[in-house]
Design a protein around this motif. Sequence first.
Motif, PDB file in Angstrom:
ATOM      1  N   PRO A 120    -137.012 -66.853 -28.572  1.00  0.00           N
ATOM      2  CA  PRO A 120    -136.795 -65.399 -28.618  1.00  0.00           C
ATOM      3  C   PRO A 120    -135.348 -65.024 -28.962  1.00  0.00           C
ATOM      4  O   PRO A 120    -134.415 -65.759 -28.617  1.00  0.00           O
ATOM      5  N   THR A 121    -135.199 -63.883 -29.597  1.00  0.00           N
ATOM      6  CA  THR A 121    -133.858 -63.408 -29.957  1.00  0.00           C
ATOM      7  C   THR A 121    -133.218 -62.587 -28.822  1.00  0.00           C
ATOM      8  O   THR A 121    -132.041 -62.217 -28.930  1.00  0.00           O
ATOM      9  N   ASP A 122    -133.963 -62.332 -27.772  1.00  0.00           N
ATOM     10  CA  ASP A 122    -133.428 -61.553 -26.636  1.00  0.00           C
ATOM     11  C   ASP A 122    -132.207 -62.259 -26.042  1.00  0.00           C
ATOM     12  O   ASP A 122    -132.225 -63.483 -25.873  1.00  0.00           O
ATOM     13  N   GLY A 123    -131.194 -61.472 -25.714  1.00  0.00           N
ATOM     14  CA  GLY A 123    -130.031 -62.050 -25.048  1.00  0.00           C
ATOM     15  C   GLY A 123    -128.933 -62.496 -26.007  1.00  0.00           C
ATOM     16  O   GLY A 123    -127.922 -63.035 -25.567  1.00  0.00           O
ATOM     17  N   TYR A 124    -129.135 -62.284 -27.299  1.00  0.00           N
ATOM     18  CA  TYR A 124    -128.097 -62.623 -28.294  1.00  0.00           C
ATOM     19  C   TYR A 124    -127.685 -61.316 -28.983  1.00  0.00           C
ATOM     20  O   TYR A 124    -128.551 -60.552 -29.420  1.00  0.00           O
ATOM     21  N   ALA A 125    -126.371 -61.078 -29.119  1.00  0.00           N
ATOM     22  CA  ALA A 125    -125.888 -59.850 -29.759  1.00  0.00           C
ATOM     23  C   ALA A 125    -125.365 -60.187 -31.150  1.00  0.00           C
ATOM     24  O   ALA A 125    -124.270 -60.732 -31.287  1.00  0.00           O
ATOM     25  N   PHE A 126    -126.164 -59.921 -32.168  1.00  0.00           N
ATOM     26  CA  PHE A 126    -125.766 -60.210 -33.557  1.00  0.00           C
ATOM     27  C   PHE A 126    -126.364 -59.144 -34.458  1.00  0.00           C
ATOM     28  O   PHE A 126    -127.265 -58.413 -34.057  1.00  0.00           O
ATOM     29  N   ASP A 127    -125.864 -59.068 -35.696  1.00  0.00           N
ATOM     30  CA  ASP A 127    -126.365 -58.055 -36.632  1.00  0.00           C
ATOM     31  C   ASP A 127    -127.384 -58.615 -37.607  1.00  0.00           C
ATOM     32  O   ASP A 127    -128.351 -57.953 -37.952  1.00  0.00           O
ATOM     33  N   ALA A 128    -127.160 -59.834 -38.091  1.00  0.00           N
ATOM     34  CA  ALA A 128    -128.090 -60.417 -39.070  1.00  0.00           C
ATOM     35  C   ALA A 128    -128.084 -61.926 -38.936  1.00  0.00           C
ATOM     36  O   ALA A 128    -127.053 -62.531 -38.627  1.00  0.00           O
ATOM     37  N   SER A 129    -129.263 -62.519 -39.171  1.00  0.00           N
ATOM     38  CA  SER A 129    -129.370 -63.971 -39.120  1.00  0.00           C
ATOM     39  C   SER A 129    -130.521 -64.442 -40.002  1.00  0.00           C
ATOM     40  O   SER A 129    -131.647 -63.956 -39.874  1.00  0.00           O
ATOM     41  N   ARG A 130    -130.223 -65.408 -40.846  1.00  0.00           N
ATOM     42  CA  ARG A 130    -131.245 -66.032 -41.683  1.00  0.00           C
ATOM     43  C   ARG A 130    -132.214 -66.880 -40.845  1.00  0.00           C
ATOM     44  O   ARG A 130    -133.255 -67.318 -41.338  1.00  0.00           O
TER      45      ARG A 130
END
Length: 162
Positions: A120-130
């Motif tokens: 899951p992407t929850d808990g990560y603060a980012f704008d974009a990821s491949r």
Amino acid sequence: MPSNLILFGSTLGDTERIAGRLAKLLPGETRLASVATFRMASLMDFDRILLGTSTWGAGDLQDDWESAVGQLRGLDLTGKTVALFGLGDASGYPDTFVDGLGILHEAVSKAGAVRVGYWPTDGYAFDASRAVVEGRFAGLVLDEASQSHLTEERLGRWVREL
Ligand SMILES: Cc1cc2nc3c(=O)[nH]c(=O)nc-3n(C[C@H](O)[C@H](O)[C@H](O)COP(=O)(O)O)c2cc1C
């Protein structure tokens, strides 16, 4: 011959250290190897394969993966179980966060392997990821730069899900 392989590319040692911690957590016998010296055809000797990379430049694979990834694209991994893990820095590189993991995912997605270990992407603060595939990361994501306090728990949880 061990049944698990953990193959990593690491420039400053973060991904290598994580690979070592994973090797201790995985059940069964595990071979730990750097992609800098590994013969890619030997992937076929293992049933469960974990591939790890950090991200460098602006969204590039770790250097040692650059030539190996082409060979990975050409392999038939039918019947193998493949899980991916990636290291990055969301606060320093929020627009290319763990892109290297996404590049590995693209390389193995056509190889016919059983893919496990989405995260899951929850808990990560980012704008974009491949590395985001259908709303999840393509593998375990670790951020030793700003979230190293979460690494132990993430490793344990991920290994239990594999
Ligand atoms: C010059 C440089 C460029 C980087 N580029 C990215 C990037 O584009 N995306 C990202 O998520 N992390 C990036 N990082 C962070 C590294 O991926 C992170 O520090 C990682 O833990 C390094 O692991 P390694 O020692 O195994 O190579 C970069 C770090 C440096 C120093």
